[in-house]
Scaffold this active site. Structure first.
Site, short mmCIF file in Angstrom:
data_model
loop_
_atom_site.label_atom_id
_atom_site.label_comp_id
_atom_site.label_asym_id
_atom_site.label_seq_id
_atom_site.Cartn_x
_atom_site.Cartn_y
_atom_site.Cartn_z
N ASP A 12 0.84 -1.20 0.00
CA ASP A 12 0.00 0.00 0.00
C ASP A 12 0.88 1.26 0.00
O ASP A 12 1.57 1.54 0.97
CB ASP A 12 -0.90 -0.01 1.24
CG ASP A 12 -1.93 1.10 1.22
OD1 ASP A 12 -1.91 1.93 0.30
OD2 ASP A 12 -2.78 1.13 2.14
N HIS B 191 -0.49 4.30 -0.32
CA HIS B 191 -1.29 5.26 0.44
C HIS B 191 -1.23 6.66 -0.13
O HIS B 191 -1.45 7.64 0.59
CB HIS B 191 -0.84 5.26 1.91
CG HIS B 191 -1.96 5.34 2.90
ND1 HIS B 191 -2.18 6.44 3.71
CD2 HIS B 191 -2.94 4.46 3.21
CE1 HIS B 191 -3.23 6.23 4.47
NE2 HIS B 191 -3.72 5.03 4.19
N GLU C 34 -1.14 -0.77 -4.10
CA GLU C 34 -2.34 0.02 -3.86
C GLU C 34 -2.04 1.52 -3.83
O GLU C 34 -1.05 1.96 -3.23
CB GLU C 34 -2.95 -0.41 -2.52
CG GLU C 34 -4.18 0.34 -2.10
CD GLU C 34 -4.77 -0.22 -0.82
OE1 GLU C 34 -5.50 0.52 -0.13
OE2 GLU C 34 -4.51 -1.41 -0.49
N GLU D 245 -10.16 3.28 -2.64
CA GLU D 245 -10.74 3.53 -1.32
C GLU D 245 -11.22 4.97 -1.18
O GLU D 245 -12.07 5.27 -0.32
CB GLU D 245 -9.75 3.20 -0.21
CG GLU D 245 -8.55 4.13 -0.11
CD GLU D 245 -7.56 3.68 0.94
OE1 GLU D 245 -7.49 4.33 2.00
OE2 GLU D 245 -6.88 2.67 0.73
N HIS E 124 -12.19 -2.28 0.11
CA HIS E 124 -11.46 -1.66 1.21
C HIS E 124 -12.33 -1.75 2.47
O HIS E 124 -13.52 -1.49 2.42
CB HIS E 124 -11.21 -0.19 0.84
CG HIS E 124 -10.51 0.62 1.88
ND1 HIS E 124 -11.17 1.54 2.68
CD2 HIS E 124 -9.21 0.68 2.23
CE1 HIS E 124 -10.29 2.13 3.47
NE2 HIS E 124 -9.09 1.63 3.22
#
Length: 385
Positions: A187, A189, A213, A239, A288
Site C-alpha cells: 500500500d 497510500h 495500492e 478507497e 477496502h
C-alpha cells in the site's frame, strides 16, 4: 406495503475507536444496521445521515433502489465522501432490513452465492522493518495466506536512494517470510508521486506483489496509465473513489484491482455496479474495509455474490483499533471466524451479523473524536499521510 414495512426511525451512534453506526427501524419491528463513516469526519457524516433521515422516515423500506436514487441525486449538489458515505450506511441498513423481512441473506437477493468461502488478507504494518517479520509471522500463525503492508512511511517530494532502497528491502523481507505460496499487497497510500511510483514499482516487481495500492493520489487519474505501464505489478485503487463514474477513468487507465469501500462508495447498491463495471475491464474487486463489523458484513455479502471478487480486507487486530475492536460490537463472533485465511458464507438473514445494541448504545455515550495524523516534511511543509 411490503413485508419490510415503513421506516419509523433512524438513529446514529458514534462508536469507538473511530466508527459511526446507524440503526433503521420499521413499523413491522424490523431493524437494519449500517456503517456510514468517513474516518476523521464522523460528525459531518452523522449530520448528513440526519438530513437524509428526513426523507426516509415514512417510506417503504423495501424500495432500496428508489431511495438510493433520491438520496444520491435528489439534491442539486451530489457526490463527495460525506454524502456518499451517509448514503452508503443507510443503503446497508435497508438491505439488512430487506433480508430480515424476507428471511434470506443479502447475497441471496443479489443473485445467490458464487463461492462458498472468501479469502481474507490481514494488515501487518510495514513502516517499521524491525517489526515486519514478526507481524507477518503472527498473521501466518493465525492461518492467513495474504497480508498487506505499507510501502513506506513519510516520503519526501522526490525519494532518495535510501528511501527507495528501504521500500524494496521491506518488500523483499516480506516475500522471504511469506515464501512463494502466499501473497503480499503493498500500500503506497498516495504517499509517493507518480515519478517515484514509476521508479519503485519495477524494483519490487521481482517479489511479485499481489497488487500495489494507491501509487498516486486519487484525484490524479490522468497519471495512472503511465504508472500502470511502468511495471508488471498489478495496480489497485479506489478507497477514496465514491461512484462508478469515479472508477471509470482508473479502469480506462488499466488498473487491475478496484477497492471501493462499502461505507464510502454508496453502499451495497453502488459497489455492485462498480464491480460490474470493473468486470468489463477484466479488473477484480477487493473491497477496502479497515472499519467495523457492519461494513465488513456488507462487504462479505457482496463478495459472495460477485464473480470478479478477489480478496477481502478486515480490521480485526489493526493498529487503529485502540480501546475497542470489531468483535466488541457483535453478539456472535463466529460469523467472522477465519479458517485457513478464509471466512465461510454467512447464512443468517440480512447482513448476517447480530449487532450488540446495548454495547453500541454504551459506546455512543463515550463517543470519539478520531482524527488522522497530520504529517510534515523536514522543512515544515505538509506531507501525505
Amino acid at each position: 406495503m411490503t413485508a419490510a414495512g415503513r421506516i419509523v426511525s433512524v438513529e446514529t451512534f458514534l462508536v469507538p475507536p473511530r466508527w459511526l453506526f446507524c440503526r433503521v427501524e420499521t413499523d413491522q419491528g424490523v431493524v437494519g444496521w449500517g456503517e456510514p463513516i468517513v474516518e476523521g469526519r464522523a460528525e459531518a457524516v452523522r449530520a448528513t445521515v440526519e438530513v437524509l433521515a428526513g426523507y426516509l422516515v415514512g417510506q417503504d423500506a423495501a424500495r432500496i433502489e428508489d431511495h438510493w436514487q433520491v438520496m444520491a441525486n435528489g439534491g442539486f449538489y451530489r457526490g463527495g465522501p460525506v454524502l456518499s458515505s451517509a448514503l452508503a450506511g443507510l443503503d446497508q441498513a435497508l438491505w439488512d432490513i430487506a433480508g430480515k423481512a424476507y428471511g434470506v441473506p443479502v447475497h441471496a437477493m443479489l443473485g445467490g452465492p458464487v463461492r462458498d468461502r472468501v479469502r481474507m488478507y490481514a494488515w501487518v504494518g510495514g513502516d517499521d522493518p524491525a517489526q515486519l517479520a514478526d507481524n507477518i509471522g503472527a498473521r501466518l500463525e493465525q492461518g492467513f495466506t495474504a497480508v498487506k503492508m505499507n510501502a513506506t512511511g513519510r516520503m519526501p517530494a522526490l525519494a532518495t536512494v535510501a528511501d527507495i532502497t528501504g521500500v524494496v528491502d521491506r518488500v523483499a523481507l516480506a516475500r522471504e517470510v511469506l515464501g512463494p505460496t502466499r501473497d503480499v499487497a503493498v500500500d503506497f497510500h498516495g504517499r509517493v508521486g507518480a515519478a517515484d511510483a514509476r521508479r519503485i514499482l519495477p524494483l519490487i516487481a521481482p517479489f511479485h506483489p499481489m497488487f500495489a495500492e494507491e501509487p498516486v493520489l486519487p484525484d490524479r487519474p490522468h497519471l495512472l496509465r503511465d504508472v500502470v505501464t511502468a511495471s508488471t505489478v498489478p495496480i489497485a485503487t479506489g478507497e477514496r473513489l465514491y461512484s462508478r463514474w469515479d472508477f471509470r477513468p482508473a479502469l480506462e487507465a488499466g488498473v487491475a484491482v478496484v477497492q471501493p469501500d462499502l461505507s464510502h462508495a454508496g453502499g451495497i447498491s453502488e459497489t455492485r455496479r462498480i464491480a460490474a463495471l470493473a468486470e468489463v475491464f477484466d479488473a477484480k474487486l477487493a473491497p477496502h474495509c479497515p472499519l467495523g463489523p457492519i461494513a465488513l458484513a456488507a462487504s462479505l455479502q457482496v463478495a459472495f455474490a460477485t464473480p470478479n471478487f478477489l480478496i477481502q480486507e478486515h480490521s480485526i487486530g489493526i493498529h487503529y483499533n485502540e480501546g475497542a475492536d470489531l468483535l466488541d460490537y457483535v453478539t456472535d463472533t463466529s460469523v467472522f471466524a477465519f479458517t485457513d485465511g478464509h471466512v465461510a458464507r454467512p447464512t443468517a438473514p440480512g447482513l448476517g451479523v447480530r449487532i450488540d445494541e446495548a454495547a453500541v448504545r454504551r459506546a455512543d455515550q463515550a463517543g470519539h473524536a478520531w482524527r488522522n495524523p497530520v504529517w510534515r516534511h523536514d522543512d515544515g511543509g505538509f506531507a501525505e499521510w
